[in-house]
Enzyme design. Structure first.
Site, mmCIF file in Angstrom:
data_model
loop_
_atom_site.group_PDB
_atom_site.id
_atom_site.type_symbol
_atom_site.label_atom_id
_atom_site.label_comp_id
_atom_site.label_asym_id
_atom_site.label_seq_id
_atom_site.Cartn_x
_atom_site.Cartn_y
_atom_site.Cartn_z
ATOM 1 N N SER A 80 0.831 -1.204 0.000
ATOM 2 C CA SER A 80 0.000 0.000 0.000
ATOM 3 C C SER A 80 0.865 1.253 0.000
ATOM 4 O O SER A 80 2.083 1.190 0.181
ATOM 5 C CB SER A 80 -0.919 0.021 1.232
ATOM 6 O OG SER A 80 -0.195 0.381 2.385
ATOM 7 N N SER A 96 0.880 3.857 2.145
ATOM 8 C CA SER A 96 0.869 4.619 3.395
ATOM 9 C C SER A 96 2.223 5.201 3.780
ATOM 10 O O SER A 96 2.289 6.114 4.606
ATOM 11 C CB SER A 96 0.357 3.740 4.545
ATOM 12 O OG SER A 96 1.299 2.751 4.881
ATOM 13 N N LYS A 115 5.501 1.455 9.433
ATOM 14 C CA LYS A 115 5.268 2.871 9.707
ATOM 15 C C LYS A 115 6.553 3.462 10.283
ATOM 16 O O LYS A 115 7.534 2.769 10.512
ATOM 17 C CB LYS A 115 4.137 3.070 10.727
ATOM 18 C CG LYS A 115 2.808 2.415 10.373
ATOM 19 C CD LYS A 115 2.107 3.086 9.222
ATOM 20 C CE LYS A 115 0.779 2.402 8.913
ATOM 21 N NZ LYS A 115 0.150 2.902 7.685
ATOM 22 N N SER A 118 -2.848 7.269 5.528
ATOM 23 C CA SER A 118 -2.202 6.266 6.374
ATOM 24 C C SER A 118 -3.109 5.924 7.552
ATOM 25 O O SER A 118 -3.537 6.802 8.303
ATOM 26 C CB SER A 118 -0.854 6.784 6.894
ATOM 27 O OG SER A 118 -0.307 5.870 7.822
#
Length: 213
Positions: A34, A36, A79, A171
Site C-alpha cells: 500500500s 501509506s 510505519k 495512512s
C-alpha cells in the site's frame, strides 16, 4: 543410501536451518502493498528488515519499522515511529507536535502517484523529528489533503510506541487505532532490494539496493 545423496541432503538441511535462523533472528524480507509510507516506501518495494539492532538500543523516533498490527497480529504493518514512551504526540493543522513543540517543516515540491488505478497528488515536505540524544532526524513526508490534520494529545505509555505513515493523509496508523507494544515490533526497515511498478509494469531499477531513511 547413496553417499552423494546423503551429503546433498545434509547440505540442504544445513542451508534450510541457516535460512530459518537468519529469518527468525537476523533479517527478514517484506513486500509493500500500500501507499501509506510514500514517498519513503512505494507500492511494490521489497524490503529487508533488521532484527538485530533493537537488541542493542531501544526503538527511536524516526525509525521506520515493521510490526504486528495490534488489531490483528497476523498482519504486518510498516510505519515510522514518531512517539516513544512518555512522549505527548499531537497533530495540529497538519503539523506534528512532540511534547508540546512543533516539528520543523521544509517544502520540497509537488508529488503524484497511482494506487488502485487512482491518481493522487500532493506536496512533499521534509519533517525534522527531534531525537532523544538532541539530534534531529530529517525525512520526507507527503501531504495530499486535510484528513487527520487535527488530533487530541496522545500520551505514549511505557513500553509502547506511536506510529505514523509518511503519506500523512493516506495512512491508517496510531492516530486511529492506538499504540504499538515493544514486543510487537519485528525490526527496523533498512534496505529496498527490489521494486516493481505495477502501474507501468516495469521494475524500478533506481530503487534497487536503496537504503531506507
Amino acid at each position: 543410501m547413496n553417499s552423494k545423496l546423503v551429503e546433498n541432503l545434509k547440505s540442504f538441511a544445513i542451508a534450510l536451518i541457516l535460512a530459518l535462523f537468519i529469518r527468525t533472528f537476523i533479517v527478514q524480507s517484506f513486500h509493500i502493498p500500500s501507499g501509506s509510507m510514500i514517498p519513503t516506501l512505494l507500492i511494490g518495494d521489497f524490503i529487508l528488515v533488521d532484527k538485530v539492532t533493537y537488541h542493542f538500543r531501544p526503538p527511536e523516533r524516526g525509525d521506520v519499522v515493521v510490526f504486528h498490527f495490534p488489531l490483528n497480529e497476523k498482519v504486518y504493518y510498516v510505519k515510522r515511529i514518531v512517539g516513544v514512551p512518555g512522549d505527548k504526540v499531537q497533530v495540529i493543522d497538519g503539523k506534528l507536535f512532540i511534547n508540546g513543540k512543533p516539528c520543523k517543516y521544509q517544502p520540497d515540491g509537488d508529488y503524484s502517484y497511482y494506487e488502485d488505478g487512482k491518481l493522487y497528488t500532493g506536496k512533499i515536505y521534509y519533517e525534522f523529528l527531534p531525537k532523544r540524544d538532541g539530534s534531529v532526524k530529517k525525512h520526507m513526508i507527503l501531504k495530499t489533503g486535510t484528513e487527520g490534520d487535527n488530533t487530541p494529545v496522545f500520551v505514549v505509555p511505557k513500553g509502547q510506541y506511536f506510529m505514523m505513515g509518511d503519506n500523512r493523509n493516506n495512512s491508517y496508523d496510531s492516530r486511529y487505532w492506538g499504540f504499538v507494544k515493544r514486543d510487537e515490533i519485528v525490526g527496523v526497515a533498512r534496505l529496498i532490494f527490489f521494486s516493481w511498478d505495477s502501474h507501468r509494469h516495469l521494475p524500478r531499477f533506481d530503487r534497487f539496493f536503496k537504503w531506507i531513511d
